[in-house]
Design an enzyme around this catalytic site. Structure first.
Site, PDB file in Angstrom:
ATOM      1  CG  ASP A  64      -1.215   2.141   7.579  1.00  0.00           C
ATOM      2  OD1 ASP A  64      -1.486   1.892   6.064  1.00  0.00           O
ATOM      3  OD2 ASP A  64      -0.894   2.979   7.948  1.00  0.00           O
ATOM      4  CG  ASP A  98      -1.629   1.272   1.440  1.00  0.00           C
ATOM      5  OD1 ASP A  98      -2.377   1.560   0.401  1.00  0.00           O
ATOM      6  OD2 ASP A  98      -1.741   1.749   2.490  1.00  0.00           O
ATOM      7  CG  ASP A 136      -4.162  -1.409   3.555  1.00  0.00           C
ATOM      8  OD1 ASP A 136      -4.194  -0.912   2.207  1.00  0.00           O
ATOM      9  OD2 ASP A 136      -3.403  -0.532   4.334  1.00  0.00           O
TER      10      ASP A 136
END
Length: 633
Positions: free
Chosen positions: A526, A325, A530
């Site tokens: 995080d 990400d 996600d």
């Protein structure tokens, strides 16, 4: 004396082994003096004491779990040797087996060190303010959300909470591994287990004791210990079958070998059968995987990496690609002022003061970025006549007879874009092509300055990507950010592929595509958005500063929020696979060698035990090397 007593209480198997050795030495003395009436009872008592724990394990496995283990083979071999008059060999066999088992137990206890040290970090007692404001000592487990407690200088914070004093200086090495202390301010989160390095401070309890970060860490490591790798599970599954096969093969060996070896009588055949019973035992094979995996999990926990089981260590070894990400993972996750330009450089200090005063009136993330920059540069806060916060546009500021505007281009300059010079315009276009956000400043609608904001790339991101490439692992970035900014960051980090403008469900679909293309893939994230991708990936890495949902969903949690730990995780999993393979090949080779040596009558029972148990110890010590693993660059 207390240390000796504690050692005796904590090592009962080794105590029995030592007593067994002493009895065997006395037995040898009387044996040498031809006093067998005393020697034989001493050997029998040595046998019973030294083999007590093995007999207990064998009986428990047989009666409770209905399976046969390697302890049965050793006991039968010792009993068999005694039956044909080899009392000393039988007792010595049990002693050597007991010694090896005791050393294995002590060696395996080393893998518990990281867990034990974690459990000792938070104190059992806290200083609580009662209803009338007096400080009393209570058990940490009895603290409730909302309680006010005091942490004195040098003490460990007993539980997670919120700082109630203006400032506190804490050593967070137990959590982050960073040696430098961290300064916290009023209202910021205080984590249990960190050490107060300054004056005493007060804090408010924010969680129940079972929900602290350290409690979660300990639970995760304990669960990982009890979740074996696939290799360990397979080896354990064949142990019962293997032992049964040996128990069938040995009687056949005793009955048939005199027919093939004419010089052997049934006494020799029986003795060689007992040697076979010993050397064919799969102790080393059984110990090939579990100690290595537990060592890897313990070493990783000490480093700030929580594997949720030996199977995760296995899967991490097979990774072919790592997906990141962007926001909060590769980048800091918050905007920062990275560039500034002034139409008249001589006005820099004055313009900074105007902007600082305007932005100080807001709590917007962009305003926070300006405030942090100007605080670091010690810019003076200039008093203003009027500040208007115009939502979605920026600030309009009155300072004396001048009207200043801070915000987007259309708002600040309106129809006076021509006040930006050609070279200034080119500079702005260059920054915008890098995905940076430009904040304009005008004075009486005349261009005066601009600042650029960007979500800063983390310091370790580039080195992490480079290290993954060295390990022949592809890197991909998936982000909901716009294409131009995503491409610029991907290019600056040398990431192999990038996909932008994605929704959370898009990430999950793309991971399926990447799994078909590359095989095993990992996802690093995080946030809550996600979580679906972390669950679908073969291995999910969650950053410790991320959300609880991400940490619960992931397979690996990086407590230190350090991307360098991803190559470390892959490196230690690869080292674990290598060591397990070495152990399996070595243990099978030793078993084969000892069986052949027994057929040629090249070894006796004690030497067979030494060879067999020595190989088991070597296999375990080889696995324990992972407790000192460090990534080689």
């Amino acid at each position: 004396m207390k240390k000796l007593q504690s050692w005796v209480e904590n090592n009962p198997e080794m105590v029995n082994t030592i007593i067994s050795a002493i009895l065997i030495l006395f037995g040898l003395y009387f044996d040498h003096a031809d006093n067998m009436s005393v020697a034989v009872p001493l050997y029998i008592i040595a046998f019973l004491i030294g083999g007590w724990h093995s007999m207990k394990h064998a009986w428990t496995d047989l009666t409770k779990y209905h399976k046969l283990n390697v302890d049965i083979l050793m006991i039968l071999a010792a009993v068999g040797a005694s039956i044909i008059g080899y009392w000393m060999e039988g007792a010595l066999l049990i002693f050597i087996f007991s010694l090896a088992e005791s050393l294995e137990t002590m060696a395996m206890n080393k893998t518990q060190d990281s867990i034990a040290s974690l459990m000792q970090v938070t104190p059992d007692v806290a200083r609580l303010y009662n209803e009338i404001g007096e400080l009393i000592e209570v058990a940490t487990a009895d603290l409730k959300i909302g309680d006010r407690i005091q942490v004195r200088k040098g003490e460990a914070v007993p539980i997670d909470g919120r700082l109630l004093d203006e400032m506190a200086i804490l050593n967070t090495a137990a959590i982050t591994g960073e040696p430098l202390p961290v300064t916290l301010h009023y209202g910021e989160e205080v984590i249990g287990g960190t050490i107060n390095e300054d004056e005493a401070f007060d804090m408010e309890v924010a969680v129940e004791n079972v929900d602290t970060l350290f409690s979660k860490i300990i639970r995760m490591v304990e669960e990982a210990k009890n979740n074996p790798s696939k290799t360990s599970s397979k080896i354990k599954a064949i142990e019962n079958i293997y032992v049964k096969a040996v128990l069938v093969a040995v009687p056949l060996f005793i009955l048939l070998t005199p027919l093939f070896f004419k010089t052997w009588d049934y006494a020799e055949s029986f003795y060689r059968g007992m040697v076979l019973l010993t050397v064919a035992s799969p102790c080393a094979l059984v110990a090939s995987s579990a100690p290595a995996n537990l060592s890897a999990i313990s070493r990783s926990a000490k480093k700030g990496i929580l594997f949720k089981g030996g199977d995760v260590v296995d899967k991490t070894n097979d990774l072919k690609a790592v997906i990141f990400d962007k926001t909060g993972t590769l980048t800091e996750g918050k905007p920062a002022i990275v560039d500034a330009f002034y139409h008249d450089p001589a006005q820099k200090e004055f313009i900074d003061q105007i902007v600082y005063a305007a932005e100080s009136s807001s709590t917007h993330p962009i305003a926070r970025a300006f405030i942090e920059k100007f605080e670091q540069e010690h810019v003076m806060l200039r008093p203003l006549d009027e500040v208007k916060d115009i939502t979605g546009k920026g600030f309009e500021v009155i300072n004396g007879e001048d009207t200043w505007r801070i915000g987007n281009k259309k708002f600040t300059l309106e129809h006076h874009l021509d006040t930006i010079k050609h070279d200034e315009h080119e500079t702005i276009l260059q920054y915008e092509s890098e995905g940076k956000t430009v904040i304009y400043v005008s004075k009486n609608k005349q261009f005066a300055a601009f600042y650029t904001l960007a979500d800063q790339v983390k310091a370790e991101s580039k080195a992490t990507i480079a290290r993954l490439h060295e390990m022949n692992i592809k890197t991909i970035m998936l982000t909901g950010d716009e294409e131009r900014n995503a491409q610029f960051i991907a290019k600056s980090l040398d990431i192999d592929k990038v996909r932008a403008n994605l929704l959370p469900q898009d990430k999950a679909e793309i991971i399926h595509e990447l799994q078909e293309k590359y095989g095993e893939v990992a996802m690093v994230g995080d946030g809550i958005n996600d979580a679906p991708a972390l669950a679908i990936a073969d291995v999910g890495f969650a950053l410790g500063t991320g959300t609880d949902v991400a940490m619960e969903t992931a397979d690996v949690v990086l407590i230190q929020d350090d991307l360098h730990l991803i190559p470390f995780s892959i490196g230690i999993s690869r080292a674990t696979r290598r060591i397990v393979l070495q152990n399996i090949i070595f243990s099978l080779s030793v078993i084969a060698l000892l069986i052949v040596a027994n057929l040629f009558q090249s070894i006796n029972l004690p030497i067979g035990v030494v060879g067999h148990e020595g190989s088991t110890l070597l296999v375990i010590l080889n696995g324990l090397r992972l407790l000192r693993y460090s990534e080689k660059r």
